[in-house]
Scaffold this active site. Structure first.
Site, PDB file in Angstrom:
ATOM      1  NE  ARG A 199     -36.653  82.606  50.521  1.00 44.31           N
ATOM      2  CZ  ARG A 199     -35.373  82.306  50.395  1.00 44.31           C
ATOM      3  NH1 ARG A 199     -34.471  83.229  50.553  1.00 44.31           N
ATOM      4  NH2 ARG A 199     -34.974  81.084  50.117  1.00 44.31           N
ATOM      5  CE  LYS A 207     -26.618  66.399  63.287  1.00 42.57           C
ATOM      6  NZ  LYS A 207     -26.771  65.817  61.963  1.00 42.57           N
ATOM      7  CD  GLU A 210     -26.119  57.068  58.589  1.00 41.90           C
ATOM      8  OE1 GLU A 210     -27.278  57.399  58.353  1.00 41.90           O
ATOM      9  OE2 GLU A 210     -25.170  57.870  58.657  1.00 41.90           O
ATOM     10  CG  ASP A 214     -23.855  64.386  59.633  1.00 41.44           C
ATOM     11  OD1 ASP A 214     -24.730  65.277  59.680  1.00 41.44           O
ATOM     12  OD2 ASP A 214     -24.059  63.239  59.189  1.00 41.44           O
ATOM     13  CG  HIS A 222     -27.002  61.633  65.924  1.00 45.12           C
ATOM     14  ND1 HIS A 222     -27.947  62.519  66.400  1.00 45.12           N
ATOM     15  CD2 HIS A 222     -27.028  61.773  64.578  1.00 45.12           C
ATOM     16  CE1 HIS A 222     -28.514  63.146  65.375  1.00 45.12           C
ATOM     17  NE2 HIS A 222     -27.971  62.717  64.264  1.00 45.12           N
ATOM     18  CE  LYS A 257     -23.746  60.130  56.347  1.00 46.33           C
ATOM     19  NZ  LYS A 257     -24.798  59.990  57.341  1.00 46.33           N
TER      20      LYS A 257
HETATM   21  C1  BG6 Z   1     -28.612  62.869  60.692  1.00 42.55           C
HETATM   22  C2  BG6 Z   1     -27.344  63.018  59.905  1.00 42.55           C
HETATM   23  O1  BG6 Z   1     -28.581  63.701  61.813  1.00 42.55           O
HETATM   24  O2  BG6 Z   1     -28.765  61.528  61.097  1.00 42.55           O
HETATM   25  C3  BG6 Z   1     -27.334  62.087  58.729  1.00 42.55           C
HETATM   26  O3  BG6 Z   1     -27.201  64.345  59.453  1.00 42.55           O
HETATM   27  C4  BG6 Z   1     -27.624  60.654  59.155  1.00 42.55           C
HETATM   28  O4  BG6 Z   1     -26.093  62.145  58.034  1.00 42.55           O
HETATM   29  C5  BG6 Z   1     -28.866  60.596  60.032  1.00 42.55           C
HETATM   30  O5  BG6 Z   1     -27.790  59.863  57.996  1.00 42.55           O
HETATM   31  C6  BG6 Z   1     -29.036  59.207  60.619  1.00 42.55           C
HETATM   32  O6  BG6 Z   1     -30.280  59.104  61.262  1.00 42.55           O
HETATM   33  P1  BG6 Z   1     -31.037  57.722  61.401  1.00 42.55           P
HETATM   34  O7  BG6 Z   1     -32.246  58.059  62.206  1.00 42.55           O
HETATM   35  O8  BG6 Z   1     -31.351  57.258  60.015  1.00 42.55           O
HETATM   36  O9  BG6 Z   1     -30.108  56.779  62.102  1.00 42.55           O
END
Ligand code: BG6
Length: 479
Positions: A46, A143, A211, A230, A235, A327
């Site tokens: 934009r 996503k 994480e 998420d 994943h 997390k």
């Molecule tokens: C993303 C999520 O798709 O993947 C995040 O939205 C997450 O919350 C991330 O932290 C993790 O990806 P990676 O590659 O760091 O394992």
């Protein structure tokens, strides 16, 4: 191998994903000689920027997100020559004629929708109305692909109005990770594992994506999403599929995706007692809890989830798959551990050292594989057993500098240009994953469950330990 000449338009070209992943990734492919001089990147957003100021933005993005040792001024200056910009109004007519004028004939046209899903329909429609996209063009979407089955179906329907399934590239960046692809090589290029790869020999499977990051800075998105939407629906689901699927007849997009789809469809509903949700609380530092980061003191969103899944098919009936992700945990560590059953009969008197065989596939960090096997404890102590690892660190064994391996996004974008959909999710796969996840989420929403609090920096909520203990099993340590 260099890819064909292309025009890649990035809608949302000034956004966070473009800055962190897409633009630095393209630079690295350029540097590696994969994106040739005939490749061109057109930022579209934009903001009313000049080409010069967009190039300055790209330069900054590359400088910030590429380690200094991996970039050089000469190639960066060269890369910037391939950058164009148009200010575009996704919901109006502004900028579209200019975009059309920029596009070249006879090159691959790809459109990266790095924007909110609410704009997918507008973009798709205008690309067609202005005859910018044709039957050969490709679009890339990110996503979150919907937040439940209904919204995912609606998104698929909107895209399908203008694009065929073979033109749509739905990214799950986990599929672009080197070690995740390696899973397929390990399974399908070795005869060793396949005969044992079933409920008869496998006691259970653990999939962990831990994480250390928190949700500060993206609390607004995350609080409406939570770990299930998420991470698990996409994943972890993809990882589960790669472990559980039948061998595809060929390594090609639909053969692979057909097999993954069958796994998702065979997943049983998950009972409430097989789910543990958690939310991190500050550990010593005030203002550092999930509720603070999400700016919602009443939030019932989970930053952690563990669950037990069952796949009802011939291969897996009776072997649970335990999934967990969260997390603000003790360590960043993703791995898949496949625990085998006991031998049918023991011939040894002293069984004290005995442990199950475990195949551990480490996804990140320290990518590699570890097979835990039993041997005789060395020395004169008689026939005593001990467990040792057959350890294969990919970096050491292959001598590869894993930093040099393309990042997931780099690889996936190049696959788009090559027209290879193997590592992208098909529409029916995404819908099936939501069809499994929806009742789970609805269950805790209608019950009004609150997530259990866990300390930041810990291994997650206590109840998650119980989920396995109750079955006479235990999680592997997160480290
Ligand atoms: C993303 C999520 O798709 O993947 C995040 O939205 C997450 O919350 C991330 O932290 C993790 O990806 P990676 O590659 O760091 O394992």
């Amino acid at each position: 191998i260099p890819v064909d000449p292309f025009d890649l338009v990035i809608f949302g070209g000034t956004g966070d994903l473009a800055r962190r992943k897409i633009l630095p990734g393209l630079y690295r492919r350029f540097q590696a000689g994969q994106m040739t001089d005939a490749g061109r990147i057109i930022g579209a957003a934009r903001a009313d920027l000049t080409e010069e100021s967009f190039r300055a933005f790209v330069r900054e993005a590359v400088e910030e997100f590429t380690p200094a040792a991996r970039r050089d001024e000469a190639s960066l200056a060269e890369f910037l020559k391939h950058i164009r910009y148009v200010a575009i109004d996704a919901k109006g007519e502004g900028g579209w004629p200019q975009l059309k004028a920029l596009m070249r004939a006879d090159v691959v046209r790809a459109f990266y929708f790095s924007v909110a899903p609410a704009l997918f329909g507008d973009l798709a429609e205008r690309l067609h109305a202005h005859a910018i996209a044709d039957a050969q063009s490709r679009i890339v979407v990110e996503k979150p692909f919907g937040r439940d089955l209904e919204t995912a179906r609606a998104l698929n329907a909107v895209l399908a109005q203008h694009f065929d399934e073979h033109q749509i590239y739905r990214i799950d960046h986990y599929l672009g990770k080197e070690t995740v692809q390696n899973l397929m090589a390990v399974r399908f290029a070795n005869i060793l594992f396949e005969p044992l790869w079933k409920a008869e020999y496998i006691d259970h499977v653990q999939i962990t994506v831990a994480e250390t990051v928190d949700v500060s800075g993206r609390g607004a998105y995350y609080d409406k999403s939570g770990a299930m939407r998420d991470m698990v629906q996409n994943h972890l689901m993809q990882l589960l599929c790669l472990i559980a699927m039948e061998p595809p007849y060929h390594f090609d997009p639909d053969a692979v995706r057909d097999e993954k789809l069958k796994v998702i469809r065979a997943l049983d509903p998950v009972a409430p007692e097989d789910i543990v949700r958690g939310q991190y609380r500050a550990n010593g530092k005030a203002g550092d809890s999930y509720a603070d980061h999400a700016e919602n003191p009443e939030s019932r969103t989970e930053s952690y989830i563990a669950l037990k899944a069952h796949i009802s098919n011939w291969r897996w009936k009776g072997t649970p798959f335990y999934l967990r992700t969260g997390k603000k945990l003790r360590a960043r560590s993703s791995e898949i551990a496949i625990t085998f059953k006991e031998p049918p009969h023991s011939i040894f008197d002293d069984e004290r050292g005995w442990r199950e065989n475990v195949l551990v596939i480490r996804l990140q960090p320290n990518e590699g594989m570890n097979l835990m096997v039993m041997i005789k404890e060395p020395g004169p102590g008689g026939m005593r057993l001990m467990q040792v690892p057959l350890d294969m660190s990919f970096a050491e064994t292959v001598g590869a500098d894993l930093d040099d391996v393309p990042d997931a996004y780099e690889r996936l974008i190049m696959d788009v240009i090559r027209g290879n959909q193997t590592l992208f999710m098909r529409g029916d796969e995404v819908e099936a994953a939501w069809a499994w996840a929806d009742p789970i989420i609805q269950g805790w929403e209608t019950r009004g469950d609150r997530p259990q609090l866990y300390d930041a920096g810990s291994s997650g909520p206590e109840d998650a330990l119980m989920l396995m203990h109750r079955d006479g099993r235990r999680w592997r340590d997160i480290r």
